[in-house]
Design a protein around this motif. Structure first.
Motif, PDB file in Angstrom:
ATOM      1  N   HIS A 166       0.878  -1.178   0.000  1.00  0.00           N
ATOM      2  CA  HIS A 166       0.000   0.000   0.000  1.00  0.00           C
ATOM      3  C   HIS A 166       0.913   1.225   0.000  1.00  0.00           C
ATOM      4  CE1 HIS A 166      -2.587  -3.150   1.749  1.00  0.00           C
ATOM      5  NE2 HIS A 166      -3.580  -2.491   1.172  1.00  0.00           N
ATOM      6  N   LYS A 167       0.938   1.939  -1.105  1.00  0.00           N
ATOM      7  CA  LYS A 167       1.922   3.012  -1.247  1.00  0.00           C
ATOM      8  C   LYS A 167       1.582   4.258  -0.441  1.00  0.00           C
ATOM      9  CE  LYS A 167       3.552   1.431  -5.743  1.00  0.00           C
ATOM     10  NZ  LYS A 167       3.802   1.777  -7.166  1.00  0.00           N
ATOM     11  N   ASP A 168       0.431   4.271   0.201  1.00  0.00           N
ATOM     12  CA  ASP A 168       0.119   5.371   1.119  1.00  0.00           C
ATOM     13  C   ASP A 168       0.295   4.935   2.575  1.00  0.00           C
ATOM     14  OD1 ASP A 168      -2.012   3.630   1.228  1.00  0.00           O
ATOM     15  OD2 ASP A 168      -3.527   5.205   1.411  1.00  0.00           O
ATOM     16  N   ARG A 169       0.894   3.768   2.774  1.00  0.00           N
ATOM     17  CA  ARG A 169       1.143   3.257   4.124  1.00  0.00           C
ATOM     18  C   ARG A 169       2.633   2.983   4.305  1.00  0.00           C
ATOM     19  NH1 ARG A 169      -3.562  -1.228   5.348  1.00  0.00           N
ATOM     20  NH2 ARG A 169      -5.363  -0.031   4.589  1.00  0.00           N
ATOM     21  N   ILE A 170       3.406   4.018   4.159  1.00  0.00           N
ATOM     22  CA  ILE A 170       4.848   3.955   4.406  1.00  0.00           C
ATOM     23  C   ILE A 170       5.105   4.640   5.744  1.00  0.00           C
ATOM     24  CG2 ILE A 170       7.128   4.603   3.550  1.00  0.00           C
ATOM     25  CD1 ILE A 170       5.791   4.863   0.751  1.00  0.00           C
ATOM     26  N   PHE A 171       5.794   3.964   6.638  1.00  0.00           N
ATOM     27  CA  PHE A 171       6.032   4.494   7.977  1.00  0.00           C
ATOM     28  C   PHE A 171       7.522   4.458   8.303  1.00  0.00           C
ATOM     29  CE2 PHE A 171       1.790   2.701   7.928  1.00  0.00           C
ATOM     30  CZ  PHE A 171       1.021   3.667   8.549  1.00  0.00           C
ATOM     31  N   VAL A 172       7.954   5.449   9.071  1.00  0.00           N
ATOM     32  CA  VAL A 172       9.283   5.421   9.677  1.00  0.00           C
ATOM     33  C   VAL A 172       9.095   5.336  11.183  1.00  0.00           C
ATOM     34  CG1 VAL A 172      11.409   6.716  10.125  1.00  0.00           C
ATOM     35  CG2 VAL A 172      10.432   6.684   7.819  1.00  0.00           C
ATOM     36  N   MET A 173       9.673   4.298  11.780  1.00  0.00           N
ATOM     37  CA  MET A 173       9.642   4.130  13.229  1.00  0.00           C
ATOM     38  C   MET A 173      10.922   4.736  13.780  1.00  0.00           C
ATOM     39  SD  MET A 173       6.950   2.144  12.936  1.00  0.00           S
ATOM     40  CE  MET A 173       6.659   1.194  14.397  1.00  0.00           C
ATOM     41  N   ARG A 174      10.779   5.696  14.666  1.00  0.00           N
ATOM     42  CA  ARG A 174      11.950   6.404  15.189  1.00  0.00           C
ATOM     43  C   ARG A 174      11.851   6.521  16.710  1.00  0.00           C
ATOM     44  NH1 ARG A 174      13.839  11.852  12.404  1.00  0.00           N
ATOM     45  NH2 ARG A 174      14.779  10.287  11.038  1.00  0.00           N
ATOM     46  N   PHE A 186       4.021   8.332   5.597  1.00  0.00           N
ATOM     47  CA  PHE A 186       4.324   8.970   4.320  1.00  0.00           C
ATOM     48  C   PHE A 186       3.423   8.399   3.229  1.00  0.00           C
ATOM     49  CE2 PHE A 186       8.048   9.027   6.898  1.00  0.00           C
ATOM     50  CZ  PHE A 186       8.760  10.167   6.582  1.00  0.00           C
ATOM     51  N   ARG A 187       3.201   9.199   2.200  1.00  0.00           N
ATOM     52  CA  ARG A 187       2.590   8.720   0.952  1.00  0.00           C
ATOM     53  C   ARG A 187       3.665   8.713  -0.134  1.00  0.00           C
ATOM     54  NH1 ARG A 187      -1.148  12.728   2.421  1.00  0.00           N
ATOM     55  NH2 ARG A 187      -3.191  11.964   3.124  1.00  0.00           N
ATOM     56  N   TYR A 188       3.678   7.658  -0.928  1.00  0.00           N
ATOM     57  CA  TYR A 188       4.653   7.552  -2.004  1.00  0.00           C
ATOM     58  C   TYR A 188       4.494   8.695  -3.008  1.00  0.00           C
ATOM     59  CZ  TYR A 188       7.440   5.493  -5.753  1.00  0.00           C
ATOM     60  OH  TYR A 188       8.380   5.283  -6.732  1.00  0.00           O
ATOM     61  N   ASP A 189       3.264   9.064  -3.311  1.00  0.00           N
ATOM     62  CA  ASP A 189       3.034  10.155  -4.266  1.00  0.00           C
ATOM     63  C   ASP A 189       3.661  11.459  -3.780  1.00  0.00           C
ATOM     64  OD1 ASP A 189       1.762   8.568  -6.067  1.00  0.00           O
ATOM     65  OD2 ASP A 189      -0.274   9.238  -5.586  1.00  0.00           O
ATOM     66  N   ILE A 192       7.523  11.217  -4.466  1.00  0.00           N
ATOM     67  CA  ILE A 192       8.006  11.334  -5.848  1.00  0.00           C
ATOM     68  C   ILE A 192       7.620  12.656  -6.487  1.00  0.00           C
ATOM     69  CG2 ILE A 192       8.091   8.844  -6.207  1.00  0.00           C
ATOM     70  CD1 ILE A 192       5.477   9.056  -7.754  1.00  0.00           C
ATOM     71  N   HIS A 193       6.571  13.312  -5.964  1.00  0.00           N
ATOM     72  CA  HIS A 193       6.151  14.599  -6.525  1.00  0.00           C
ATOM     73  C   HIS A 193       6.645  15.783  -5.702  1.00  0.00           C
ATOM     74  CE1 HIS A 193       2.783  12.058  -8.401  1.00  0.00           C
ATOM     75  NE2 HIS A 193       3.617  12.417  -9.378  1.00  0.00           N
ATOM     76  N   ALA A 194       7.486  15.492  -4.696  1.00  0.00           N
ATOM     77  CA  ALA A 194       8.092  16.546  -3.870  1.00  0.00           C
ATOM     78  C   ALA A 194       7.038  17.454  -3.252  1.00  0.00           C
ATOM     79  CB  ALA A 194       9.093  17.364  -4.685  1.00  0.00           C
ATOM     80  N   GLU A 195       6.038  16.833  -2.635  1.00  0.00           N
ATOM     81  CA  GLU A 195       4.961  17.585  -2.002  1.00  0.00           C
ATOM     82  C   GLU A 195       5.096  17.530  -0.487  1.00  0.00           C
ATOM     83  OE1 GLU A 195       1.229  16.198  -3.441  1.00  0.00           O
ATOM     84  OE2 GLU A 195       1.662  16.699  -5.536  1.00  0.00           O
ATOM     85  N   GLY A 196       4.817  18.669   0.173  1.00  0.00           N
ATOM     86  CA  GLY A 196       4.871  18.728   1.623  1.00  0.00           C
ATOM     87  C   GLY A 196       6.284  18.537   2.156  1.00  0.00           C
ATOM     88  N   ARG A 197       6.369  18.026   3.382  1.00  0.00           N
ATOM     89  CA  ARG A 197       7.662  17.874   4.049  1.00  0.00           C
ATOM     90  C   ARG A 197       8.292  16.498   3.824  1.00  0.00           C
ATOM     91  NH1 ARG A 197       6.606  19.529  10.129  1.00  0.00           N
ATOM     92  NH2 ARG A 197       8.818  19.006  10.247  1.00  0.00           N
ATOM     93  N   ALA A 198       7.562  15.602   3.157  1.00  0.00           N
ATOM     94  CA  ALA A 198       8.061  14.237   2.981  1.00  0.00           C
ATOM     95  C   ALA A 198       9.417  14.167   2.278  1.00  0.00           C
ATOM     96  CB  ALA A 198       7.020  13.396   2.238  1.00  0.00           C
ATOM     97  N   PRO A 199       9.628  14.878   1.153  1.00  0.00           N
ATOM     98  CA  PRO A 199      10.914  14.747   0.456  1.00  0.00           C
ATOM     99  C   PRO A 199      12.110  15.263   1.259  1.00  0.00           C
ATOM    100  CG  PRO A 199       9.251  15.723  -0.971  1.00  0.00           C
ATOM    101  CD  PRO A 199       8.695  15.737   0.412  1.00  0.00           C
ATOM    102  N   ALA A 200      11.859  16.221   2.166  1.00  0.00           N
ATOM    103  CA  ALA A 200      12.952  16.813   2.942  1.00  0.00           C
ATOM    104  C   ALA A 200      13.295  16.005   4.194  1.00  0.00           C
ATOM    105  CB  ALA A 200      12.592  18.242   3.345  1.00  0.00           C
ATOM    106  N   PHE A 201      12.473  15.017   4.523  1.00  0.00           N
ATOM    107  CA  PHE A 201      12.711  14.196   5.713  1.00  0.00           C
ATOM    108  C   PHE A 201      13.969  13.359   5.507  1.00  0.00           C
ATOM    109  CE2 PHE A 201      12.263  10.432   8.337  1.00  0.00           C
ATOM    110  CZ  PHE A 201      11.757  10.925   9.527  1.00  0.00           C
ATOM    111  N   ARG A 202      14.843  13.342   6.501  1.00  0.00           N
ATOM    112  CA  ARG A 202      16.093  12.603   6.407  1.00  0.00           C
ATOM    113  C   ARG A 202      16.139  11.492   7.453  1.00  0.00           C
ATOM    114  NH1 ARG A 202      15.697  14.116   2.219  1.00  0.00           N
ATOM    115  NH2 ARG A 202      16.939  15.602   1.031  1.00  0.00           N
ATOM    116  N   LEU A 203      16.535  10.323   7.000  1.00  0.00           N
ATOM    117  CA  LEU A 203      16.627   9.172   7.893  1.00  0.00           C
ATOM    118  C   LEU A 203      17.835   9.285   8.817  1.00  0.00           C
ATOM    119  CD1 LEU A 203      15.691   6.438   5.305  1.00  0.00           C
ATOM    120  CD2 LEU A 203      14.297   7.154   7.255  1.00  0.00           C
ATOM    121  N   ARG A 204      17.716   8.629   9.968  1.00  0.00           N
ATOM    122  CA  ARG A 204      18.785   8.624  10.957  1.00  0.00           C
ATOM    123  C   ARG A 204      19.169   7.186  11.286  1.00  0.00           C
ATOM    124  NH1 ARG A 204      16.420  12.818  15.519  1.00  0.00           N
ATOM    125  NH2 ARG A 204      16.222  14.664  14.187  1.00  0.00           N
TER     126      ARG A 204
END
Length: 212
Positions: A166-174, A186-189, A192-204
């Motif tokens: 489910h491409k709208d069910r992406i989670f980061v557990m932190r 996160f939503r996959y769309d 890939i479309h650089a919408e909202g804060r999702a593309p700027a989120f950086r993994l740790r």
């Protein structure tokens, strides 16, 4: 006499899905539903600690320059034991120090060999960080990524989605130090479309990326 009615064949088992659910049950109630989460646009990251200077670790590549001493200027990879090897000095403890602290340590030790040494240490290439990929991705388990990598880059490193994702069910557990476990959605769309804060989120290091 055997029954004329054949039992329907059971669906093939997917052992990695069992692994995914087991991991999720440890981290959050995801296998029983969406559970509690925060959309990435609403997620508030903790500010960095006051002492936020970079600490050298095993795997880092360092650029070490000694002013007016070209033979001592070199690149050195920090070994697994946390040390580097330098001309004259042999092993030098590097892991856990900031570049400035290591510069001072090398400078002090070089005084036995040259007059008034001036040393600078710079991080040439940081070690990869490790995250864990779980769920409907093609390669689950630990994944090494570059520092500052995005969720999209981690998904690519895991070989993308399975057909069940489910491409709208992406989670980061932190898990932030001293705080409750966060489950960030996160939503996959959006990625890939650089919408909202999702593309700027950086993994740790230590993050777990889950695709349901």
């Amino acid at each position: 006499m055997p029954s004329p009615h054949r039992q329907p064949a059971s669906a093939p088992r997917r052992p990695w899905r069992s692994f995914a659910c087991a991991a999720l049950l440890l981290l959050a109630p995801a296998c029983r539903g969406l559970g509690k989460y925060t959309w990435v646009d609403d997620y508030q990251e903790k500010p960095p600690p006051v002492d936020s200077a970079y600490r050298i670790a095993a795997g880092d590549l360092l650029n070490i320059r000694v002013w007016n001493q070209e033979s001592l200027t070199t690149q050195a990879r920090v070994r697994e034991d946390g040390r580097i090897s330098l001309l004259f000095l042999d092993d030098v403890e590097a892991a856990g120090h900031t570049p400035a602290m290591l510069s001072q340590q090398i400078q002090t030790r070089l005084k036995d060999y040259i007059n008034h040494p001036v040393v600078t240490v710079a991080l040439e290439m940081a070690r990869p960080i490790k995250v864990t990929m779980v769920g409907e991705v093609n390669r689950i388990g630990p994944l090494e990524i570059e520092p500052g990598a995005s969720v999209l880059e981690a998904l690519a490193g895991a070989g993308g989605f399975t057909e069940y994702a489910h491409k709208d069910r992406i989670f980061v557990m932190r898990q932030e130090e001293g705080a409750e476990l966060e489950r960030i959605r996160f939503r996959y769309d959006d990625l890939i479309h650089a919408e909202g804060r999702a593309p700027a989120f950086r993994l740790r290091p230590g993050d777990v990326v889950v695709v349901e």
